[in-house]
Design an enzyme around this catalytic site. Structure first.
Site, short mmCIF file in Angstrom:
data_model
loop_
_atom_site.label_atom_id
_atom_site.label_comp_id
_atom_site.label_asym_id
_atom_site.label_seq_id
_atom_site.Cartn_x
_atom_site.Cartn_y
_atom_site.Cartn_z
N GLY A 12 0.85 -1.20 0.00
CA GLY A 12 0.00 0.00 0.00
C GLY A 12 0.88 1.24 0.00
O GLY A 12 1.85 1.31 0.74
N ARG A 73 0.67 -5.13 -4.95
CA ARG A 73 0.79 -6.12 -3.88
C ARG A 73 1.24 -7.47 -4.44
O ARG A 73 0.91 -8.53 -3.91
CB ARG A 73 -0.53 -6.26 -3.13
CG ARG A 73 -0.92 -5.00 -2.35
CD ARG A 73 -1.97 -5.29 -1.32
NE ARG A 73 -2.46 -4.09 -0.66
CZ ARG A 73 -1.89 -3.50 0.38
NH1 ARG A 73 -0.79 -3.99 0.89
NH2 ARG A 73 -2.43 -2.42 0.92
N ASP A 106 5.83 -4.98 5.90
CA ASP A 106 6.21 -6.34 6.26
C ASP A 106 6.23 -7.29 5.04
O ASP A 106 7.12 -8.12 4.91
CB ASP A 106 5.23 -6.84 7.32
CG ASP A 106 5.76 -8.08 8.01
OD1 ASP A 106 6.89 -8.02 8.51
OD2 ASP A 106 5.05 -9.10 8.01
N THR A 129 5.03 2.23 6.12
CA THR A 129 3.63 1.83 6.24
C THR A 129 2.88 2.81 7.12
O THR A 129 3.37 3.19 8.18
CB THR A 129 3.41 0.40 6.79
OG1 THR A 129 2.02 0.26 7.15
CG2 THR A 129 4.23 0.07 8.01
N ASP A 131 0.48 2.06 8.73
CA ASP A 131 0.02 1.33 9.92
C ASP A 131 1.01 1.42 11.08
O ASP A 131 0.65 1.12 12.22
CB ASP A 131 -0.19 -0.15 9.57
CG ASP A 131 -1.33 -0.36 8.58
OD1 ASP A 131 -2.10 0.59 8.36
OD2 ASP A 131 -1.44 -1.47 8.04
N ASP A 133 3.37 -0.53 11.91
CA ASP A 133 3.42 -1.80 12.63
C ASP A 133 4.67 -2.64 12.32
O ASP A 133 4.69 -3.84 12.55
CB ASP A 133 2.15 -2.63 12.34
CG ASP A 133 1.96 -2.91 10.85
OD1 ASP A 133 2.82 -2.48 10.05
OD2 ASP A 133 0.96 -3.55 10.49
N ARG A 175 -4.56 -2.47 9.42
CA ARG A 175 -5.04 -3.83 9.19
C ARG A 175 -4.89 -4.77 10.38
O ARG A 175 -5.83 -5.42 10.80
CB ARG A 175 -4.34 -4.40 7.98
CG ARG A 175 -4.95 -5.68 7.52
CD ARG A 175 -4.60 -6.04 6.14
NE ARG A 175 -3.25 -5.68 5.78
CZ ARG A 175 -2.84 -5.61 4.53
NH1 ARG A 175 -3.68 -5.85 3.56
NH2 ARG A 175 -1.60 -5.31 4.25
N HIS A 277 -9.05 5.53 1.99
CA HIS A 277 -7.80 5.83 1.29
C HIS A 277 -7.44 7.31 1.29
O HIS A 277 -6.31 7.66 0.93
CB HIS A 277 -7.87 5.29 -0.14
CG HIS A 277 -7.82 3.79 -0.17
ND1 HIS A 277 -8.93 3.02 0.06
CD2 HIS A 277 -6.80 2.93 -0.36
CE1 HIS A 277 -8.59 1.74 -0.01
NE2 HIS A 277 -7.30 1.66 -0.25
O1 F6P Z 1 -1.32 -1.90 4.97
C1 F6P Z 1 -1.71 -0.59 4.78
C2 F6P Z 1 -3.18 -0.51 4.54
O2 F6P Z 1 -3.44 0.85 4.31
C3 F6P Z 1 -4.07 -1.07 5.63
O3 F6P Z 1 -4.23 -0.18 6.70
C4 F6P Z 1 -5.35 -1.38 4.86
O4 F6P Z 1 -6.11 -2.40 5.45
C5 F6P Z 1 -4.84 -1.81 3.53
O5 F6P Z 1 -3.58 -1.22 3.37
C6 F6P Z 1 -5.73 -1.42 2.37
O6 F6P Z 1 -5.19 -1.92 1.21
P1 F6P Z 1 -5.65 -1.56 -0.27
O7 F6P Z 1 -5.05 -0.23 -0.61
O8 F6P Z 1 -5.08 -2.64 -1.10
O9 F6P Z 1 -7.14 -1.47 -0.27
#
Ligand code: F6P
Length: 346
Positions: A12, A73, A106, A129, A131, A133, A175, A277
């Site tokens: 992401g 991804r 990660d 990230t 997140d 994390d 997440r 987003h």
């Molecule tokens: O891992 C980062 C993140 O923004 C999470 O917080 C979220 O669940 C996920 O990516 C959303 O992913 P995508 O952009 O593929 O919808």
């Protein structure tokens, strides 16, 4: 001939990636290397798609959200027969790369770890990230900007909640870790926060909301998209997974379901909003511009000094190289120290 460094961004996107690319390019050029951008994460290494990278093209990207290299991804290890990994190794050779700098969370860094460990590829990682994390590093860029944006959203909800005497529920991303929800909740003076690491005591939550509403005639709840509340059910979660096996949470509707539950149980009119987003784009904050720049620069230094299999990290306010293996595999999640903080704040 100058040695070449390939740079890619995977997973992401988040604000801070462009400053990190720029920092890496500037430092690499200073050390005498040339750089090339691999587009769309590991997909680009698989397919051999590139874009020019130098001081000129990266000069002003420091102020831009997203990543100028694109992201995906894609997981080259997903295909069991090893053919995708072979393609990645071939591209590395074909592009005549001396090293690869992989910027990601990660998942992306997990791939980098395996390419270094099992295939002896000259890889260095950069942690990113929203997140926050990732283990080992104190902070990841993207987090500060995302939370800053979520705080603005939370405060806007408080204004309208106050006017209409409602309970407002804000759903934020994150997440597996509740850092975004927790920091947003504390910094925006929310009345309750729901995070995935902690089982939510619904009686406690409802009591807090009722008390807040009785006192000021509105209340704000911040929930992580991944929070668990058995009372409100699972929604559409945990069915669809991405190439790294993570549940896609976009349709889970946690904010909506918590709002419905609160309204049903308290009788107080409740609304919800999902920032989604929006919190991942836009101009990076000062903190993320500086953090991105410094870890990007550090990655170039790690390449120059031959410290492959490491990740540029911020540890106790110092920029250092840490083994990639240590940084991946185990997420940094909200712990007891922060549960104690929550006890005081909410
Ligand atoms: O891992 C980062 C993140 O923004 C999470 O917080 C979220 O669940 C996920 O990516 C959303 O992913 P995508 O952009 O593929 O919808």
């Amino acid at each position: 001939m100058k040695k070449k460094i390939g740079i890619l961004t995977g997973g992401g996107d988040c604000p801070g990636l462009n400053p990190a690319i720029r920092g890496c390019v500037y430092a690499a050029e200073k050390y005498g290397y040339e750089c090339v951008g691999i587009t769309d994460g590991w997909k680009g290494l698989l397919e051999g798609t590139t874009t020019p990278l130098n001081r000129e093209v990266t000069e002003y990207i420091i102020a831009k959200g997203g990543t100028m290299l694109g992201s995906s991804r894609t997981n080259p290890f997903k295909k069991d027969d090893g053919s995708n990994v072979k393609k990645c190794l071939e591209t590395f050779k074909k592009l005549d790369l001396h090293a690869l700098v992989a910027m990601g969370g990660d998942d992306t860094l997990g791939v980098a770890t395996r390419l270094y460990r099992d295939h002896k590829l000259n890889v260095v990682g950069v942690p990113k990230t929203m997140d926050n994390d990732l283990s080992v590093t104190d902070y990841t860029f993207g987090f500060d900007t995302s939370v800053t944006r979520a705080i603005e959203a939370a405060q806007a909800l408080q204004d309208t909640g106050n006017s209409h005497h409602r309970v407002m529920v804000l759903e934020v991303m994150g997440r597996h870790a509740g850092w975004v929800a927790l920091y947003t909740g504390i910094a925006a003076a929310a009345d309750y926060v729901c995070i995935p690491e902690r089982k939510i005591d619904t009686a406690h939550m409802l009591a807090k909301i009722k008390a807040a509403h009785a006192r000021k005639r509105f209340a704000l709840v911040v929930t992580s998209e991944a929070a668990e509340l058995p009372e409100v059910g699972e929604g559409q979660s945990k069915r669809e997974v991405d190439q790294f096996g993570h549940a896609i949470l976009k349709d889970r509707g946690m904010g909506e379901r918590i709002a419905g539950f609160i309204e049903k149980e308290t009788g107080i009119e409740t609304r919800h909003a999902v920032i989604g987003h929006m919190q991942r784009g836009g101009a990076p904050t000062l903190f993320d511009r500086m953090l991105g720049t410094r870890v990007g620069m550090k990655a170039a230094e790690l390449v120059h000094t031959g410290q492959f299999g490491t990740m540029a990290a911020l540890v106790n306010n110092q920029y250092v190289g840490v083994p990639l293996e240590k940084a991946t595999g185990q997420l940094k999640i909200v712990n007891q120290e922060w549960f104690d903080v929550m006890e005081v704040m909410f």
